[in-house]
Design a protein around this motif. Structure first.
Motif, PDB file in Angstrom:
ATOM      1  N   GLN A   1      -9.535   6.234  -5.489  1.00 48.18           N
ATOM      2  CA  GLN A   1      -9.867   5.361  -6.614  1.00 48.18           C
ATOM      3  C   GLN A   1      -9.327   5.935  -7.920  1.00 48.18           C
ATOM      4  O   GLN A   1      -8.855   5.198  -8.786  1.00 48.18           O
ATOM      5  CB  GLN A   1     -11.382   5.171  -6.688  1.00 48.18           C
ATOM      6  N   ARG A   2      -9.412   7.262  -8.064  1.00 47.47           N
ATOM      7  CA  ARG A   2      -8.855   7.921  -9.253  1.00 47.47           C
ATOM      8  C   ARG A   2      -7.342   7.679  -9.320  1.00 47.47           C
ATOM      9  O   ARG A   2      -6.797   7.344 -10.380  1.00 47.47           O
ATOM     10  CB  ARG A   2      -9.168   9.418  -9.222  1.00 47.47           C
ATOM     11  N   MET A   3      -6.655   7.852  -8.171  1.00 44.37           N
ATOM     12  CA  MET A   3      -5.210   7.645  -8.140  1.00 44.37           C
ATOM     13  C   MET A   3      -4.873   6.182  -8.453  1.00 44.37           C
ATOM     14  O   MET A   3      -3.877   5.902  -9.125  1.00 44.37           O
ATOM     15  CB  MET A   3      -4.655   8.036  -6.769  1.00 44.37           C
ATOM     16  N   LEU A   4      -5.701   5.272  -7.977  1.00 49.98           N
ATOM     17  CA  LEU A   4      -5.503   3.849  -8.255  1.00 49.98           C
ATOM     18  C   LEU A   4      -5.581   3.575  -9.755  1.00 49.98           C
ATOM     19  O   LEU A   4      -4.835   2.750 -10.293  1.00 49.98           O
ATOM     20  CB  LEU A   4      -6.552   3.020  -7.509  1.00 49.98           C
ATOM     21  N   MET A   5      -6.498   4.281 -10.434  1.00 43.55           N
ATOM     22  CA  MET A   5      -6.690   4.090 -11.873  1.00 43.55           C
ATOM     23  C   MET A   5      -5.594   4.744 -12.704  1.00 43.55           C
ATOM     24  O   MET A   5      -5.271   4.267 -13.793  1.00 43.55           O
ATOM     25  CB  MET A   5      -8.041   4.669 -12.300  1.00 43.55           C
ATOM     26  N   THR A   6      -5.010   5.830 -12.207  1.00 50.30           N
ATOM     27  CA  THR A   6      -4.118   6.636 -13.042  1.00 50.30           C
ATOM     28  C   THR A   6      -2.640   6.499 -12.693  1.00 50.30           C
ATOM     29  O   THR A   6      -1.788   6.836 -13.501  1.00 50.30           O
ATOM     30  CB  THR A   6      -4.509   8.128 -12.968  1.00 50.30           C
ATOM     31  N   GLU A   7      -2.331   6.024 -11.462  1.00 49.11           N
ATOM     32  CA  GLU A   7      -0.934   5.903 -11.047  1.00 49.11           C
ATOM     33  C   GLU A   7      -0.440   4.474 -11.261  1.00 49.11           C
ATOM     34  O   GLU A   7      -1.207   3.516 -11.167  1.00 49.11           O
ATOM     35  CB  GLU A   7      -0.777   6.286  -9.576  1.00 49.11           C
ATOM     36  N   LYS A   8       0.858   4.323 -11.501  1.00 54.15           N
ATOM     37  CA  LYS A   8       1.433   2.990 -11.755  1.00 54.15           C
ATOM     38  C   LYS A   8       1.418   2.118 -10.499  1.00 54.15           C
ATOM     39  O   LYS A   8       1.042   0.962 -10.535  1.00 54.15           O
ATOM     40  CB  LYS A   8       2.865   3.135 -12.278  1.00 54.15           C
ATOM     41  N   ASP A   9       1.876   2.682  -9.379  1.00 53.23           N
ATOM     42  CA  ASP A   9       1.920   1.916  -8.129  1.00 53.23           C
ATOM     43  C   ASP A   9       0.629   2.157  -7.354  1.00 53.23           C
ATOM     44  O   ASP A   9       0.499   3.137  -6.626  1.00 53.23           O
ATOM     45  CB  ASP A   9       3.133   2.346  -7.301  1.00 53.23           C
ATOM     46  N   GLY A  10      -0.343   1.256  -7.537  1.00 48.32           N
ATOM     47  CA  GLY A  10      -1.663   1.499  -6.961  1.00 48.32           C
ATOM     48  C   GLY A  10      -1.911   0.818  -5.632  1.00 48.32           C
ATOM     49  O   GLY A  10      -2.973   1.005  -5.039  1.00 48.32           O
ATOM     50  N   ILE A  11      -0.945   0.018  -5.128  1.00 43.77           N
ATOM     51  CA  ILE A  11      -1.178  -0.766  -3.909  1.00 43.77           C
ATOM     52  C   ILE A  11      -1.476   0.143  -2.722  1.00 43.77           C
ATOM     53  O   ILE A  11      -2.394  -0.107  -1.937  1.00 43.77           O
ATOM     54  CB  ILE A  11       0.045  -1.659  -3.599  1.00 43.77           C
ATOM     55  N   ILE A  12      -0.703   1.216  -2.597  1.00 48.96           N
ATOM     56  CA  ILE A  12      -0.892   2.112  -1.454  1.00 48.96           C
ATOM     57  C   ILE A  12      -2.278   2.749  -1.466  1.00 48.96           C
ATOM     58  O   ILE A  12      -2.903   2.938  -0.431  1.00 48.96           O
ATOM     59  CB  ILE A  12       0.210   3.205  -1.445  1.00 48.96           C
ATOM     60  N   TYR A  13      -2.787   3.046  -2.679  1.00 55.49           N
ATOM     61  CA  TYR A  13      -4.113   3.659  -2.785  1.00 55.49           C
ATOM     62  C   TYR A  13      -5.212   2.648  -2.479  1.00 55.49           C
ATOM     63  O   TYR A  13      -6.236   2.997  -1.889  1.00 55.49           O
ATOM     64  CB  TYR A  13      -4.297   4.276  -4.181  1.00 55.49           C
ATOM     65  N   GLN A  14      -4.992   1.385  -2.873  1.00 55.44           N
ATOM     66  CA  GLN A  14      -5.982   0.354  -2.565  1.00 55.44           C
ATOM     67  C   GLN A  14      -6.110   0.167  -1.064  1.00 55.44           C
ATOM     68  O   GLN A  14      -7.219   0.009  -0.543  1.00 55.44           O
ATOM     69  CB  GLN A  14      -5.600  -0.976  -3.224  1.00 55.44           C
ATOM     70  N   LYS A  15      -4.980   0.211  -0.350  1.00 53.49           N
ATOM     71  CA  LYS A  15      -5.027   0.085   1.107  1.00 53.49           C
ATOM     72  C   LYS A  15      -5.780   1.250   1.730  1.00 53.49           C
ATOM     73  O   LYS A  15      -6.557   1.077   2.675  1.00 53.49           O
ATOM     74  CB  LYS A  15      -3.600   0.006   1.669  1.00 53.49           C
ATOM     75  N   LYS A  16      -5.554   2.465   1.200  1.00 51.42           N
ATOM     76  CA  LYS A  16      -6.267   3.634   1.709  1.00 51.42           C
ATOM     77  C   LYS A  16      -7.767   3.509   1.448  1.00 51.42           C
ATOM     78  O   LYS A  16      -8.587   3.851   2.304  1.00 51.42           O
ATOM     79  CB  LYS A  16      -5.726   4.911   1.053  1.00 51.42           C
ATOM     80  N   ILE A  17      -8.104   3.019   0.272  1.00 52.87           N
ATOM     81  CA  ILE A  17      -9.524   2.847  -0.082  1.00 52.87           C
ATOM     82  C   ILE A  17     -10.187   1.866   0.873  1.00 52.87           C
ATOM     83  O   ILE A  17     -11.285   2.123   1.386  1.00 52.87           O
ATOM     84  CB  ILE A  17      -9.660   2.353  -1.547  1.00 52.87           C
ATOM     85  N   ASP A  18      -9.542   0.725   1.115  1.00 52.80           N
ATOM     86  CA  ASP A  18     -10.109  -0.290   2.008  1.00 52.80           C
ATOM     87  C   ASP A  18     -10.321   0.273   3.415  1.00 52.80           C
ATOM     88  O   ASP A  18     -11.364   0.034   4.041  1.00 52.80           O
ATOM     89  CB  ASP A  18      -9.189  -1.514   2.067  1.00 52.80           C
ATOM     90  N   ALA A  19      -9.317   1.021   3.913  1.00 51.03           N
ATOM     91  CA  ALA A  19      -9.425   1.592   5.259  1.00 51.03           C
ATOM     92  C   ALA A  19     -10.539   2.640   5.319  1.00 51.03           C
ATOM     93  O   ALA A  19     -11.332   2.667   6.267  1.00 51.03           O
ATOM     94  CB  ALA A  19      -8.102   2.223   5.668  1.00 51.03           C
ATOM     95  N   LEU A  20     -10.622   3.490   4.292  1.00 51.21           N
ATOM     96  CA  LEU A  20     -11.673   4.518   4.254  1.00 51.21           C
ATOM     97  C   LEU A  20     -13.061   3.885   4.161  1.00 51.21           C
ATOM     98  O   LEU A  20     -14.002   4.342   4.816  1.00 51.21           O
ATOM     99  CB  LEU A  20     -11.444   5.457   3.065  1.00 51.21           C
ATOM    100  N   LYS A  21     -13.171   2.832   3.375  1.00 52.05           N
ATOM    101  CA  LYS A  21     -14.472   2.166   3.226  1.00 52.05           C
ATOM    102  C   LYS A  21     -14.924   1.545   4.542  1.00 52.05           C
ATOM    103  O   LYS A  21     -16.115   1.586   4.882  1.00 52.05           O
ATOM    104  CB  LYS A  21     -14.408   1.098   2.127  1.00 52.05           C
ATOM    105  N   PHE A  22     -13.968   0.971   5.270  1.00 50.56           N
ATOM    106  CA  PHE A  22     -14.345   0.377   6.554  1.00 50.56           C
ATOM    107  C   PHE A  22     -14.768   1.460   7.539  1.00 50.56           C
ATOM    108  O   PHE A  22     -15.792   1.330   8.221  1.00 50.56           O
ATOM    109  CB  PHE A  22     -13.204  -0.444   7.136  1.00 50.56           C
TER     110      PHE A  22
END
Length: 891
Positions: free
Chosen positions: A461-482
């Motif tokens: 989530q931190r990387m999603l907030m601070t990095e320009k290309d956040g799509i890859i981090y959002q996918k990781k977040i969704d997978a980790l949450k599941f």
């Protein structure tokens, strides 16, 4: 007793069927025993599955299979059979109407598949597709979308166009239930571009009709459904299900347009399709259609017929017994169940029977509560909280009416209990989870893995907030949450906090505390007045939306957009503030110098009550204005439930840690107010003081775990599209989602920064602020700011807070006196007495002492230095005399 030929024939048939079933059972049992003796687990599992499929009414037989298995699968064939068992159990429970059990079996199957990598099993068709649909039925839309996206990515690799199109249809259903209609229509478009199979196209059209219904485009929806139905030339077991869906949506359209006879015909047609093609199955759909028929009877003012249908629906869902008595212990989490109880309540309301109306509304709220226990994602829980608030408002309204009819105080307690059901429930879950983690400690390996996953989510989530290309981090977040949701299953039930009874809440309140708890509904605002551990009154303010707009305008005009409006038109502010005070406190009697705890709701969470004007007569002398703070000491709570549960566990500690950013990172200029604040506190409190470049996430968490009081003096703001509460540490940022549970936590966190009590408003949950984040991880109390303020004012008030804390005052009293000190001191101008300058800081949580050590006083230090100097002089004089004495002796 004489028996007719028809009765005799029926008894013979029953007897024959019984003998046949018994013989079949005996034959099956013998076959199973033979297979067990041969250690043939694969065939043993398939025999049980086949028997259960042939006898769907005997679900218990299939449920007991796992218990009766004499060993675990040992090879690929046995693992495929085991997965077939789990998926069959999931399917059978769904047909019986028990979605929660169905989800559990499918989740177990998915976990097993991933653990053993059973590639020979079609996990897409038999586990992931029904699991995603079940999440949608339950209302757990975040997990549903994740599964559906995963399915599409898997199916894309095998180029299965029709299957992908059917997933897009399911995804569209999920999106429109989330209110994301554009995303839903996009999914339908994608499905239509792929589809070849007419049955899949039929399904896509059904879903599109549902979207059009939700958007009130009813004529287009009706035309599409009629076209769909007329295209279905042949009815069989597969097509019957989609036809049933078309007639159900058509019935909903006709109900909405008040074509009730047409709606009745549509629902009855759908029911006949179920009875013809799925006898004994599709119980959830059957209960829903029965309840829809009941709703039509209610709308046509036939309440007795409506009640009979609702009771039948509850029998189908296994809630009512044969005598149509509701078995409360059987109520489970199911959206359709919530709807049936709500409809039944509205029917009793039509009959003017208030008691059963209230009873069924409470059953609906109970079913809602059971649903939220199954949710893993906080956003999903918050959405459910919002949806349940309208129902809670209806229930409170009925209880309010019953109190005024009967004078029975039990209804006042009931209003408090229902209100608490709508307040900060996700926060209460987080507090309970934190407490469980602290109790479980490091010995629980599953818990340790769970904590690691939570940290991984926070990192991404931190990387999603601070990095320009956040799509890859959002996918990781969704997978980790599941994955976390699957791992969290065994803790979820424990972590889902239940609301205490009204009596338990009242008895646990501190002595002498006066509580005002607000419920802000769509139509009315209810004010619950609690004194001497008893609900003494509940008052109602009508025109809730008008009051909401008035409060929003007042807060935005005079606080959130700076001091100009207050400075330029003090009289207008005075009158507006007094109008707000009169509306909120119209029926409340306040005693001089009492302790008042405000439990706000909705936009009230953005308001500090201390600066409200209690008198109607305007005076230009701002320093003499009748502010509420002159009468009472005010603190705040997210809910009484969280206030009671979040007591902290480090009362004996006396250490202090302060983090101060004293220079502007842009130009390295000193921030004079922060320097003054840190110097003032350092002169008052003994502790650890960390400055500027040494302030980072590492020093923050170290201070958090070791201090009784943690003071943070830096900038704070809301970041990103989601308005994430953020602390600025100069070279680093700390986001709200990074506040994970720790082994120890301070008893008080002082956030001497702007807008640390601010954030997005989640209706039914509260302000999602840094203050709330600290509460979630076990901090009993926070002092935080609601808006941007004058640095000098906040520095002086903060220093005065610590004077009180060191003197042993409670945190609420110390804050109260610090504000009063500002009002009684000589300021540079009369404008500095305006609430904008002194009223930003509020105490949220427990109002208790925090036990700080006073800094060594300068007088003690001077005395010590003087005495040390005298000793050194005396020692030097002694050395000189000794040397002279030695010289004299030698001479």
């Amino acid at each position: 007793m004489f028996l007719s030929p028809l009765r005799i024939c029926a008894l013979i048939c029953l007897l024959f069927c019984g003998v046949y079933v018994y013989a079949q059972n005996a034959q099956t049992i013998k076959q199973l025993n033979d297979l067990k003796q041969k250690n043939n687990l694969t065939e043993w599992l398939y025999v049980r599955i086949d028997y259960a499929n042939a006898h769907p009414q005997q679900n218990a037989f299939l449920r007991n299979t796992q218990k009766e298995a004499w060993r675990q699968p040992a090879n690929a064939a046995e693992q495929v059979a085991w997965l077939t068992l789990l998926s069959s159990e999931g399917y059978n429970e769904l047909q019986a109407g028990d979605i929660l059990s169905s989800i559990n079996y499918y989740e177990d199957a998915y976990t097993y598949f991933r653990k053993y990598k059973v590639t020979q099993f079609d996990v897409v068709e038999y586990v992931l597709k029904p699991l995603g649909n079940n999440y949608t039925r339950l209302g757990d839309y975040e997990r549903a979308v994740f599964i559906q996206q995963k399915l599409i990515s898997i199916l894309n690799t095998v180029d299965d166009a029709d299957n992908i199109a059917s997933i897009y249809s399911n995804m569209a259903i999920t999106y429109y239930n989330m209110g994301r209609y554009d995303d839903a229509e996009t999914a339908i478009d994608k499905g239509n571009r792929l589809v070849k199979n007419p049955q899949v196209r039929f399904s896509l059209n059904n879903t599109l009709a549902d979207i059009l219904l939700q958007r009130d485009e009813l004529k287009q929806a009706e035309t599409l459904l009629n076209k769909n139905i007329s295209s279905q030339k042949k009815v069989d077991k597969e097509t019957a299900y989609w036809l049933m869906g078309s007639y159900t949506t058509l019935g909903n359209i006709h109900t909405k347009t008040n074509q009730l006879n047409n709606a009745r015909q549509d629902f009855n047609t759908a029911l006949r399709l179920i009875d013809t093609w799925y006898p004994g199955d599709r119980l959830r759909e059957k209960a829903n259609l029965t309840a829809q028929l009941g709703k039509i009877e209610r709308l046509q003012h036939q309440p007795q017929q409506a009640l009979a249908l609702f009771n039948t629906a509850l029998q189908i869902l296994r809630i009512n017994n044969g005598q149509n008595q509701t078995q409360v212990k059987n109520i489970y989490g199911e959206n359709k169940l919530v709807e049936v109880f709500h409809e039944k309540a509205l029917t009793y309301q039509q009959l003017k029977q208030d008691e059963p109306t209230l009873e069924n509304m409470r059953y609906a709220l109970l079913a809602t509560d059971k649903i939220r226990k199954e949710f893993a994602d906080n956003k999903t829980k918050q959405r459910l909280q919002q949806e349940g608030k309208e129902l809670a408002e209806e229930a409170i309204g009925v209880a309010y009416s019953l109190y005024h009819k009967t004078g029975n105080s039990k209804y006042l307690n009931l209003i408090l209990e229902i209100t608490e059901q709508t307040k900060a429930r996700t926060l209460a879950d987080q507090i309970q989870k934190t407490n469980q983690q602290l109790i479980s400690g490091k010995k629980d390996t599953s818990l340790r893995k769970k904590l690691d996953m939570e940290r991984a989510i926070a990192y991404n989530q931190r990387m999603l907030m601070t990095e320009k290309d956040g799509i890859i981090y959002q996918k990781k977040i969704d997978a980790l949450k599941f994955d976390l949701s699957l791992l969290d299953k065994k803790y979820r039930e424990q972590s889902a906090s239940s609301v205490l009874s009204a009596q338990a809440i009242l008895s646990a309140l501190p002595d002498g505390l006066h509580v005002l708890e607000f419920f802000f509904g769509a139509h009315s605002v209810f004010v619950i007045d609690v004194k001497h551990k008893s609900v003494v009154n509940v008052s109602r303010i009508d025109s809730a939306e008008q009051l909401r707009q008035q409060l929003t305008r007042f807060i935005n005009t005079y606080y959130r957009n700076g001091p100009d409006a207050m400075l330029n038109a003090p009289k207008a502010f005075y009158q507006a503030s007094n109008t707000i005070y009169s509306a909120l406190f119209k029926n409340t009697v306040l005693q001089k110098d009492e302790r008042l705890c405000i439990v706000p709701d909705d936009v009230l969470g953005y308001l500090s009550f201390d600066g409200l004007i209690t008198g109607g007569k305007y005076s230009p002398a701002t320093s003499q204005w009748p502010f509420l703070i002159r009468n009472v000491t005010t603190t705040y709570a997210f809910s009484l439930n969280t206030l009671i549960k979040n007591k902290g566990n480090n009362q004996a500690r006396t250490s202090f840690s302060g983090l101060f950013i004293t220079h502007n990172k842009a130009n390295d200029k000193p921030i004079i107010a922060v320097k003054k604040e840190s110097e003032a506190i350092k002169g008052l409190v003994k502790g650890d003081y960390v400055y500027d470049n040494e302030v980072n996430t590492k020093s923050f968490f170290n201070a958090f775990e070791n201090a009784s009081v943690l003071h943070i003096s830096t900038h704070a703001y809301l970041s990103g599209a989601n308005k994430e509460p953020t602390l600025d540490f100069g070279r680093e940022q700390l986001f709200l989602f990074e506040l994970l549970s720790r082994q120890h936590q301070p008893n008080l966190v002082v956030l001497s920064a702007c807008r640390t009590g601010d954030g997005l408003l989640a209706k039914g949950e509260g302000i999602i602020s840094l203050s709330r984040g600290f509460s979630a991880i076990g901090t009993p109390a926070t002092i935080a700011g609601l808006w941007n303020v004058n640095d000098d004012a906040i520095a002086q008030i903060t220093a005065d807070i610590y004077k009180g804390l060191v003197a042993g005052e409670s945190s609420g009293t110390a804050l109260h006196k610090a504000k009063l000190n500002w009002l009684s001191a000589n300021q540079t101008s009369d404008a500095m007495y305006l609430p904008y300058y002194w009223d930003s800081l509020i105490l949220m949580g427990a109002d208790t002492p925090v036990h700080l050590q006073a800094a060594p006083s300068p007088l003690w230090l001077y005395t010590f230095i003087s005495e040390l100097g005298l000793l050194m002089l005396a020692f030097a004089f002694w050395k000189i005399r000794k040397r002279k004495s030695q010289q004299f002796t030698q001479g």
